[in-house]
Motif scaffolding. Structure first.
Motif, PDB file in Angstrom:
ATOM      1  N   ASP A 136       4.522 -13.203 -55.287  1.00 38.39           N
ATOM      2  CA  ASP A 136       5.826 -12.666 -55.664  1.00 38.39           C
ATOM      3  C   ASP A 136       5.705 -11.149 -55.837  1.00 38.39           C
ATOM      4  O   ASP A 136       5.228 -10.662 -56.854  1.00 38.39           O
ATOM      5  N   ASP A 151       2.426  -9.058 -66.064  1.00 42.30           N
ATOM      6  CA  ASP A 151       3.675  -8.712 -66.741  1.00 42.30           C
ATOM      7  C   ASP A 151       3.498  -7.408 -67.511  1.00 42.30           C
ATOM      8  O   ASP A 151       2.706  -7.332 -68.456  1.00 42.30           O
ATOM      9  N   GLY A 178       1.834 -13.501 -59.278  1.00 39.76           N
ATOM     10  CA  GLY A 178       3.125 -12.985 -59.720  1.00 39.76           C
ATOM     11  C   GLY A 178       3.032 -11.497 -60.013  1.00 39.76           C
ATOM     12  O   GLY A 178       2.496 -11.095 -61.048  1.00 39.76           O
ATOM     13  N   ARG A 192       5.876  -9.446 -59.670  1.00 40.03           N
ATOM     14  CA  ARG A 192       7.283  -9.050 -59.649  1.00 40.03           C
ATOM     15  C   ARG A 192       7.482  -7.734 -60.408  1.00 40.03           C
ATOM     16  O   ARG A 192       7.072  -7.582 -61.552  1.00 40.03           O
ATOM     17  N   VAL A 245      -2.862 -15.068 -67.103  1.00 41.94           N
ATOM     18  CA  VAL A 245      -1.715 -14.224 -67.410  1.00 41.94           C
ATOM     19  C   VAL A 245      -2.230 -12.886 -67.924  1.00 41.94           C
ATOM     20  O   VAL A 245      -3.067 -12.841 -68.830  1.00 41.94           O
ATOM     21  N   MET A 303       2.644 -20.956 -58.065  1.00 40.84           N
ATOM     22  CA  MET A 303       2.547 -19.902 -59.069  1.00 40.84           C
ATOM     23  C   MET A 303       2.391 -20.523 -60.453  1.00 40.84           C
ATOM     24  O   MET A 303       2.907 -21.584 -60.742  1.00 40.84           O
ATOM     25  N   SER A 360      -2.166 -16.194 -60.643  1.00 41.44           N
ATOM     26  CA  SER A 360      -2.151 -15.349 -61.839  1.00 41.44           C
ATOM     27  C   SER A 360      -0.882 -14.502 -61.882  1.00 41.44           C
ATOM     28  O   SER A 360      -0.340 -14.120 -60.836  1.00 41.44           O
ATOM     29  N   VAL A 361      -0.418 -14.194 -63.086  1.00 43.64           N
ATOM     30  CA  VAL A 361       0.839 -13.482 -63.278  1.00 43.64           C
ATOM     31  C   VAL A 361       0.579 -12.192 -64.052  1.00 43.64           C
ATOM     32  O   VAL A 361      -0.151 -12.193 -65.049  1.00 43.64           O
TER      33      VAL A 361
END
Length: 199
Positions: A131, A93, A111, A113, A71, A1, A90-91
């Protein structure tokens, strides 16, 4: 990650890219801020270690595109479609995902989450070690996906369709599974993981 936020080397701010066609373009370590990609068509473009902040991907279509170690912060992906795309590492948020569709491709180590993925569709997607802890997948489709090693702790899978997906060593006791749909082969594996003697 992906570890931390990529270091941007250039920036694109507030540009109106709605309905823009992206054809095999390449971006590396670019910061996109408040960019409108509504209804954009993306064929085979590459985004590497880019940061997207408050970018609108609404109703955009991406085919064979690559978003590696990127991101996404407070982005809107309403009704966005990703076909055969690579989003490894990639994440996401604080993003919104209503009616997101992913068909094929590789989202390993992504990611997600706490993501609100209610009603989203993932078909034939590689999600190894992604995740998804705390994510909301009520009434979503996660069909024929590879979830080996995926983090599903506290994930809400109420009425989620998981049929045909590889679940690895998933512990269903760590997730909300009311009405979750699985196939007979998956049911046998889940029962065995819970200590049942399946014959």
């Amino acid at each position: 990650m992906s570890q931390g936020r990529p270091q941007a080397e250039s920036a694109i701010r507030g540009s109106e890219w709605d309905e823009r066609d992206l054809d095999h373009e390449t971006f590396r370590r670019v910061l996109f801020v408040d960019v409108d990609l509504t209804e954009a068509i993306d064929r085979g473009s590459t985004f590497e270690e880019c940061t997207f902040s408050q970018v609108r991907f609404n109703v955009s279509e991406h085919e064979d595109a690559s978003f590696v170690n990127c991101v996404f912060t407070r982005c809107s992906l309403f009704d966005a479609t990703f076909r055969g795309c690579k989003l490894t590492g990639s994440v996401f948020d604080g993003c919104t995902f209503g009616l997101l569709k992913a068909e094929g491709g590789d989202w390993s180590f992504a990611g997600l989450r706490g993501a609100d993925l209610r009603g989203s569709v993932f078909r034939d997607v590689r999600l190894r070690e992604a995740d998804l802890s705390g994510a909301r997948l009520e009434k979503a489709e996660v069909v024929r996906c590879d979830l080996s090693g995926a983090w599903l702790r506290r994930t809400d899978l109420t009425a989620c369709d998981l049929r045909g997906s590889t679940l690895g060593e998933w512990d269903p006791q760590e997730a909300t599974i009311s009405g979750t749909r699985i196939d007979p082969a998956q049911a046998a594996l889940v029962a065995a993981s819970l200590g049942f003697d399946v014959r």
